[in-house]
Design an enzyme around this catalytic site. Structure first.
Site, PDB file in Angstrom:
ATOM      1  N   GLN A  11      18.379 -28.240  62.488  1.00 49.72           N
ATOM      2  CA  GLN A  11      17.292 -29.009  61.870  1.00 49.72           C
ATOM      3  C   GLN A  11      17.393 -30.495  62.159  1.00 49.72           C
ATOM      4  O   GLN A  11      16.420 -31.230  61.996  1.00 49.72           O
ATOM      5  CB  GLN A  11      17.280 -28.793  60.348  1.00 49.72           C
ATOM      6  CG  GLN A  11      16.883 -27.374  59.952  1.00 49.72           C
ATOM      7  CD  GLN A  11      16.889 -27.197  58.456  1.00 49.72           C
ATOM      8  OE1 GLN A  11      17.939 -26.946  57.862  1.00 49.72           O
ATOM      9  NE2 GLN A  11      15.742 -27.350  57.823  1.00 49.72           N
ATOM     10  N   HIS A  39      18.803 -20.025  60.295  1.00 45.91           N
ATOM     11  CA  HIS A  39      18.485 -21.173  61.160  1.00 45.91           C
ATOM     12  C   HIS A  39      19.349 -21.168  62.424  1.00 45.91           C
ATOM     13  O   HIS A  39      18.901 -21.596  63.488  1.00 45.91           O
ATOM     14  CB  HIS A  39      18.735 -22.495  60.428  1.00 45.91           C
ATOM     15  CG  HIS A  39      17.573 -22.994  59.613  1.00 45.91           C
ATOM     16  ND1 HIS A  39      16.379 -23.379  60.184  1.00 45.91           N
ATOM     17  CD2 HIS A  39      17.426 -23.195  58.280  1.00 45.91           C
ATOM     18  CE1 HIS A  39      15.549 -23.790  59.230  1.00 45.91           C
ATOM     19  NE2 HIS A  39      16.167 -23.690  58.061  1.00 45.91           N
ATOM     20  N   CYS A  41      11.837 -25.214  52.788  1.00 44.67           N
ATOM     21  CA  CYS A  41      12.670 -25.562  53.934  1.00 44.67           C
ATOM     22  C   CYS A  41      12.386 -27.016  54.284  1.00 44.67           C
ATOM     23  O   CYS A  41      11.222 -27.421  54.352  1.00 44.67           O
ATOM     24  CB  CYS A  41      12.326 -24.658  55.127  1.00 44.67           C
ATOM     25  SG  CYS A  41      13.275 -25.031  56.625  1.00 44.67           S
ATOM     26  N   LEU A  42      13.418 -27.799  54.519  1.00 42.86           N
ATOM     27  CA  LEU A  42      13.211 -29.216  54.837  1.00 42.86           C
ATOM     28  C   LEU A  42      12.440 -29.401  56.142  1.00 42.86           C
ATOM     29  O   LEU A  42      11.852 -30.459  56.361  1.00 42.86           O
ATOM     30  CB  LEU A  42      14.558 -29.950  54.900  1.00 42.86           C
ATOM     31  CG  LEU A  42      15.259 -30.157  53.539  1.00 42.86           C
ATOM     32  CD1 LEU A  42      16.650 -30.732  53.746  1.00 42.86           C
ATOM     33  CD2 LEU A  42      14.432 -31.048  52.629  1.00 42.86           C
ATOM     34  N   GLY A  83      20.137 -27.365  51.058  1.00 44.77           N
ATOM     35  CA  GLY A  83      20.791 -26.763  52.206  1.00 44.77           C
ATOM     36  C   GLY A  83      20.213 -27.327  53.491  1.00 44.77           C
ATOM     37  O   GLY A  83      19.048 -27.737  53.523  1.00 44.77           O
ATOM     38  N   HIS A  90      19.317 -18.117  54.186  1.00 43.04           N
ATOM     39  CA  HIS A  90      18.302 -18.992  54.783  1.00 43.04           C
ATOM     40  C   HIS A  90      18.925 -19.882  55.869  1.00 43.04           C
ATOM     41  O   HIS A  90      18.383 -20.007  56.977  1.00 43.04           O
ATOM     42  CB  HIS A  90      17.668 -19.842  53.671  1.00 43.04           C
ATOM     43  CG  HIS A  90      16.664 -20.849  54.135  1.00 43.04           C
ATOM     44  ND1 HIS A  90      15.312 -20.754  53.858  1.00 43.04           N
ATOM     45  CD2 HIS A  90      16.811 -21.996  54.851  1.00 43.04           C
ATOM     46  CE1 HIS A  90      14.686 -21.787  54.397  1.00 43.04           C
ATOM     47  NE2 HIS A  90      15.561 -22.567  55.003  1.00 43.04           N
ATOM     48  N   GLU A  91      20.070 -20.480  55.550  1.00 42.78           N
ATOM     49  CA  GLU A  91      20.692 -21.421  56.500  1.00 42.78           C
ATOM     50  C   GLU A  91      21.306 -20.699  57.694  1.00 42.78           C
ATOM     51  O   GLU A  91      21.223 -21.177  58.829  1.00 42.78           O
ATOM     52  CB  GLU A  91      21.739 -22.289  55.797  1.00 42.78           C
ATOM     53  CG  GLU A  91      21.223 -23.145  54.642  1.00 42.78           C
ATOM     54  CD  GLU A  91      20.007 -23.997  54.972  1.00 42.78           C
ATOM     55  OE1 GLU A  91      19.806 -24.319  56.156  1.00 42.78           O
ATOM     56  OE2 GLU A  91      19.247 -24.321  54.043  1.00 42.78           O
TER      57      GLU A  91
HETATM   58  C1  QAP Z   1      16.959 -23.749  51.882  1.00 40.13           C
HETATM   59  O1  QAP Z   1      15.792 -25.686  51.362  1.00 40.13           O
HETATM   60  C2  QAP Z   1      16.877 -22.934  50.643  1.00 40.13           C
HETATM   61  O2  QAP Z   1       9.216 -28.559  51.048  1.00 40.13           O
HETATM   62  C3  QAP Z   1      17.065 -25.221  51.622  1.00 40.13           C
HETATM   63  O3  QAP Z   1       8.919 -31.060  50.170  1.00 40.13           O
HETATM   64  C4  QAP Z   1      15.681 -22.326  50.319  1.00 40.13           C
HETATM   65  O4  QAP Z   1      16.614 -27.596  50.560  1.00 40.13           O
HETATM   66  C5  QAP Z   1      17.950 -22.782  49.820  1.00 40.13           C
HETATM   67  C6  QAP Z   1      12.672 -29.288  50.186  1.00 40.13           C
HETATM   68  C7  QAP Z   1      15.590 -21.565  49.169  1.00 40.13           C
HETATM   69  C8  QAP Z   1      17.861 -22.018  48.667  1.00 40.13           C
HETATM   70  C9  QAP Z   1      16.681 -21.411  48.344  1.00 40.13           C
HETATM   71  C10 QAP Z   1      11.566 -28.621  50.633  1.00 40.13           C
HETATM   72  C11 QAP Z   1      12.526 -30.589  49.730  1.00 40.13           C
HETATM   73  C12 QAP Z   1      14.009 -28.680  50.221  1.00 40.13           C
HETATM   74  C13 QAP Z   1      10.320 -29.213  50.613  1.00 40.13           C
HETATM   75  C14 QAP Z   1      15.635 -26.949  50.862  1.00 40.13           C
HETATM   76  C15 QAP Z   1      10.176 -30.526  50.161  1.00 40.13           C
HETATM   77  C16 QAP Z   1      11.280 -31.202  49.720  1.00 40.13           C
HETATM   78  C17 QAP Z   1      14.268 -27.453  50.749  1.00 40.13           C
HETATM   79 CO    CO Z   2      15.372 -24.268  56.228  1.00 38.74          CO
END
Ligand code: QAP
Ligand code: CO
Length: 182
Positions: free
Chosen positions: A50, A139, A92-93, A45, A135-136
């Site tokens: 971001q 943001h 979270c990215l 996501g 979550h999104e």
């Molecule tokens: C938000 O999060 C989310 O730390 C999106 O090193 C959170 O895509 C959606 C990611 C929880 C559903 C459930 C994070 C990739 C990706 C990192 C993400 C990383 C590499 C996070």
């Molecule tokens: Co995030």
């Protein structure tokens, strides 16, 4: 085109994003760029703030590795119904390498517009999609998962993020000093 993902803390991640009014080619290009950026970073996501764009746009693909993994863009999304509670270990990215338990609604109904401006609704419960939507959408109002954990954890994470930012700045400076040969 892959865009740069802002790392928290950054003032742009705290702003409230503005509604999208024009459903044009520029919007579709932004959504394409966001998708490329999210997939290249292994995310499920991503929200427009971001990548530094303060507009109410999010994308989600909860099965990015699967054949025909389906990407959805949600424009001007709002939670119109919610109930229950669940706890999910989120990442979270914009906060790389950190995963924390966050309390969320168990079920949400979200009203949004697609990239063509048509109003749509989606319901999700007890799932990665249900968490991702919340979550999104957070943001878009300048709220990050670190705003929902203890101050102590938040401050420790902040120190680690500042290190990562410094490392990235150094890498960038090095790359400028000795550009890769063609
Ligand atoms: C938000 O999060 C989310 O730390 C999106 O090193 C959170 O895509 C959606 C990611 C929880 C559903 C459930 C994070 C990739 C990706 C990192 C993400 C990383 C590499 C996070
Ligand atoms: Co995030």
């Amino acid at each position: 085109m892959v865009r740069e993902i802002l790392i928290w803390p950054d003032p742009r991640l705290k702003e409230k994003a503005a509604p999208v009014a024009r459903f044009d080619a520029e919007l579709k290009k932004l959504v394409d760029d966001m998708a490329e950026t999210m997939y290249s970073a292994d995310g499920v996501g991503l929200a427009a703030p971001q990548v530094g764009v303060l507009q109410r746009i999010i994308i989600i693909d909860v099965s990015p590795r699967e054949e025909g993994g389906k990407l959805t863009a949600f424009i001007n999304p709002e939670i119109v119904e919610s109930d229950g509670e669940m706890i999910y270990k989120e990442g979270c990215l914009s906060i790389p390498g950190e995963y924390e338990d966050v309390k969320r609604f168990a079920r949400v109904k979200v009203r949004y517009q697609d990239v063509d401006g048509r109003t749509q609704e989606i319901e999700a419960a007890d799932s990665l999609l249900a968490v991702a939507l919340q979550h999104e959408i957070d943001h878009l109002d300048g709220t990050l998962m670190v705003d929902k954990i203890s101050t102590l954890k938040r401050e420790l994470i902040k120190k680690r993020m500042k290190k990562i930012k410094l490392e990235r700045e150094r890498e960038r400076a090095d790359a400028l000093r000795s550009p890769p040969a063609l």
